[in-house]
Design an enzyme around this catalytic site. Structure first.
Site, short mmCIF file in Angstrom:
data_model
loop_
_atom_site.label_atom_id
_atom_site.label_comp_id
_atom_site.label_asym_id
_atom_site.label_seq_id
_atom_site.Cartn_x
_atom_site.Cartn_y
_atom_site.Cartn_z
CG HIS A 216 11.13 19.79 -3.23
ND1 HIS A 216 10.62 18.60 -3.73
CD2 HIS A 216 11.75 19.48 -2.07
CE1 HIS A 216 10.94 17.61 -2.90
NE2 HIS A 216 11.63 18.12 -1.88
CG ASP B 163 12.57 19.39 1.54
OD1 ASP B 163 12.10 18.32 1.11
OD2 ASP B 163 13.52 19.98 0.99
CG ASP C 49 15.05 16.29 -1.90
OD1 ASP C 49 15.85 17.24 -1.89
OD2 ASP C 49 14.01 16.25 -1.22
N GLY D 61 21.91 21.40 2.46
CA GLY D 61 23.34 21.63 2.30
C GLY D 61 24.24 20.43 2.51
#
Ligand code: ZN
Length: 207
Positions: free
Chosen positions: A25, A27, A167, A137
């Site tokens: 994945h 981002d 997500d 995080g």
């Protein structure tokens, strides 16, 4: 990949290639749609070269329609765009699919499910953000669980095969709950890369 060691991207991708993870994945952040910048196409091309798993590209950017050819050129399996960034959602979904990729739509935590009602049978995946996008995080927003259950019902009622992806703040403490609520795909970053043994952590999440 947002939580990977950017000084050792090839090493970290090889670890994922050898792991039980299903997709990788990515981002992408533009500093406009979200208050942060992550990485762009030259870095993703390097990642794609090392990756032996399908690439799941999540664009947290304004005007994602401009970059469909670039995402396709990476060999991406799936390209996801934010509902909040796309006034012409129906058009961009068709453009992504015409380019030969699976199309995903992403909703921020505050965006209601009814905003995607008209495209439930058109998309391949719906990604619910379980944190506000922009940083890795972060802590999981618990209201997401009810949203997953409601989306599951909407998809079942519409006889849509779209997958539900989650997500943000995913870890072994909530993975089972997310799955039970109706999620199909879980994205984990910090939970894996901050673990002492990432391979074992991926196995634990999948179990
Ligand atoms: Zn993402």
């Amino acid at each position: 990949m947002l939580a990977a060691d950017f000084g050792h991207l090839e090493r970290d991708i090889k670890m994922l290639n050898d792991s039980a993870c299903d997709w990788i994945h990515l981002d992408v952040m533009d500093g406009v749609f979200v208050p942060n910048i992550s990485f762009g196409f030259p870095v993703m091309q390097a990642m794609a070269k090392a990756a032996r798993k399908p690439l799941d590209v999540h664009l947290m950017i304004e005007h994602p329609e401009k970059f469909i050819p670039e995402v396709k050129a990476l060999g991406a399996h799936l390209m996801s765009v934010h509902q909040e960034a796309c006034p012409h959602l129906h058009r961009i979904i068709e453009q992504i699919k015409s380019a030969g990729m699976k199309a995903g739509i992403v909703l921020n935590p505050a965006t209601p499910l009814y905003t995607i009602e008209e495209v439930l049978n058109q998309v391949d995946l719906i990604l619910l953000m379980s944190v506000n996008p922009g940083f890795g995080g972060q802590k999981f927003i618990p209201q997401t669980l009810g949203k997953i259950q409601r989306l599951r019902k909407m998809l079942d009622d519409a006889r849509s095969d779209a997958l539900i992806e989650i997500d943000g703040g995913v870890s072994r403490t909530n993975a089972a709950q997310l799955f039970e609520a109706g999620a199909d795909v879980l994205v984990a970053g910090s939970a894996i890369f901050n673990a002492p043994d990432p391979i074992a952590e991926i196995n634990a999440l999948k179990a």
